[in-house]
Design an enzyme around this catalytic site. Structure first.
Site, PDB file in Angstrom:
ATOM      1  N   ASP A 178       0.870   4.113   1.247  1.00 56.83           N
ATOM      2  CA  ASP A 178       1.485   4.911   2.449  1.00 56.83           C
ATOM      3  C   ASP A 178       2.575   4.137   3.167  1.00 56.83           C
ATOM      4  O   ASP A 178       3.010   4.656   4.291  1.00 56.83           O
ATOM      5  CB  ASP A 178       0.373   5.119   3.481  1.00 56.83           C
ATOM      6  CG  ASP A 178      -0.470   3.809   3.785  1.00 56.83           C
ATOM      7  OD1 ASP A 178      -0.631   2.766   2.902  1.00 56.83           O
ATOM      8  OD2 ASP A 178      -0.729   3.651   4.902  1.00 56.83           O
ATOM      9  N   HIS A 219       0.650  -1.139  -0.044  1.00 59.32           N
ATOM     10  CA  HIS A 219       0.152  -0.002   0.085  1.00 59.32           C
ATOM     11  C   HIS A 219       1.060   1.049   0.045  1.00 59.32           C
ATOM     12  O   HIS A 219       2.002   1.267   0.680  1.00 59.32           O
ATOM     13  CB  HIS A 219      -0.962   0.065   1.270  1.00 59.32           C
ATOM     14  CG  HIS A 219      -2.279  -1.006   1.116  1.00 59.32           C
ATOM     15  ND1 HIS A 219      -2.453  -1.505   2.111  1.00 59.32           N
ATOM     16  CD2 HIS A 219      -2.736  -1.365  -0.295  1.00 59.32           C
ATOM     17  CE1 HIS A 219      -3.886  -2.198   1.590  1.00 59.32           C
ATOM     18  NE2 HIS A 219      -3.937  -2.170   0.389  1.00 59.32           N
TER      19      HIS A 219
HETATM   20 ZN   LIG Z   1      -1.080   1.800   5.688  1.00 56.49          ZN
HETATM   21 ZN   LIG Z   2      -2.250  -1.153   4.311  1.00 54.72          ZN
END
Ligand SMILES: [Zn+2]
Ligand SMILES: [Zn+2]
Length: 308
Positions: free
Chosen positions: A73, A71
């Protein structure tokens, strides 16, 4: 005798405490664990290298990078940092432990620019195993439950061997050349054959230092065997109880769930983070976690903690 005592510590710095979106001055997930002779980068969200500068992290000391999942982030800051390492003419190889697909992304973006070698180690999906180990450290990974394949990590700094009992050494007239063997657990045998047991001549080693990082995860007790009794646990706490259904739907945890894992795992201290951009501050997260587990801290950018 001085060099027979080696001090082992861990210093953790939080560079990003936010969930998927940066908000209210919070950056996406990134942490640095200084273990003395080495430095570990744990996830690398957007803005990581700016944060490294802000908090004076000497990031050329980092030789091992751990990316929990793909992901954005948790890894969008990596390419920029790698590029900068190259501009700083890094030559030391860098070990990256990450989901297999990250390698293609790195190769595509940095094909022409790297001044150093990346040793890429693909995380084996769903597997719990030791990533690397030497005489000083061990890093272990374990699967958590999230919407994409995700691993948590357990970092162990091994404590020095047995510690010499100076008074006993003098009393039993142990020769200096033998002290190293005592620290390794050997008994001493005198010339007349008398055995002086090791425990008479040394103090036992202290327990190893352990930091566990859960990355993003749904509440799951399946991680308990990997995190139990650690000195420090970081568990994500994206939501408060008010939004517990969202936590389930999006495969994240609430602060109270994080605290429950800490309690069941009998860990010494809990850090929570990865807050949703819904929340301006984290007072409610803390209040809810504290109802279950007293030794809880809400982390924020620049937060540091030393374990020794
Ligand atoms: Zn995250
Ligand atoms: Zn995640």
């Amino acid at each position: 005798l001085a060099n027979t005592i080696i001090f082992a510590t861990m210093l953790l710095t939080i560079l990003g405490s936010s969930g998927a979106l940066p908000a209210y001055g919070r950056y996406p997930t990134c942490q640095v664990l200084d273990v003395g002779a080495d430095m570990f980068l744990i996830d690398c969200g957007e803005g990581a290298q700016i944060q490294m500068q802000q908090y004076k992290i000497r990031s050329n000391r980092i030789n091992h990078v751990f990316i929990s999942h793909l992901h954005g982030d948790h890894y969008f800051g990596l390419i920029g940092w790698l590029n900068s390492q190259s501009l700083f003419k890094r030559t030391k190889p860098l070990h990256i432990y990450a989901p297999a697909k990250l390698l293609a992304i790195i190769n595509l973006q940095l094909e022409y620019t790297l001044s150093f070698i990346i040793e890429f180690h693909a995380l084996q999906e769903g597997q719990a195993y030791t990533l690397f180990e030497n005489e000083k450290y061990q890093v272990f990974c374990f699967p958590v439950e999230h919407s994409v394949p995700t691993h948590g990590f357990r970092f162990t700094v091994k404590r020095p061997n047995n510690i010499i009992n100076k008074a006993a050494i003098t009393q039993y007239e142990i020769p200096i050349y033998y002290l190293q063997k005592l620290t390794m657990g050997n008994d001493y045998i005198k010339q007349d054959g008398t055995i002086i047991p090791n425990h008479v001549l040394t103090f036992p080693k202290k327990p190893d230092l352990v930091y566990c990082y859960t990355a993003d995860t749904l509440y799951t007790e399946s991680i308990l065997p990997y995190i139990s009794h650690c000195n420090l646990l970081y568990h994500e706490a994206t939501y408060t109880e008010e939004h517990s259904q969202l936590a389930t739907d999006r495969q994240h945890s609430t602060a109270k769930q994080a605290a429950t894992i800490a309690k069941l795992g009998m860990v010494q201290q809990l850090l929570i983070g990865h807050y949703s951009s819904k929340y301006k501050n984290t007072q409610q997260h803390l209040a809810e976690a504290l109802t279950v587990f007293e030794q809880t801290t809400c982390v924020h950018e620049g937060y540091t903690i030393e374990i020794k």
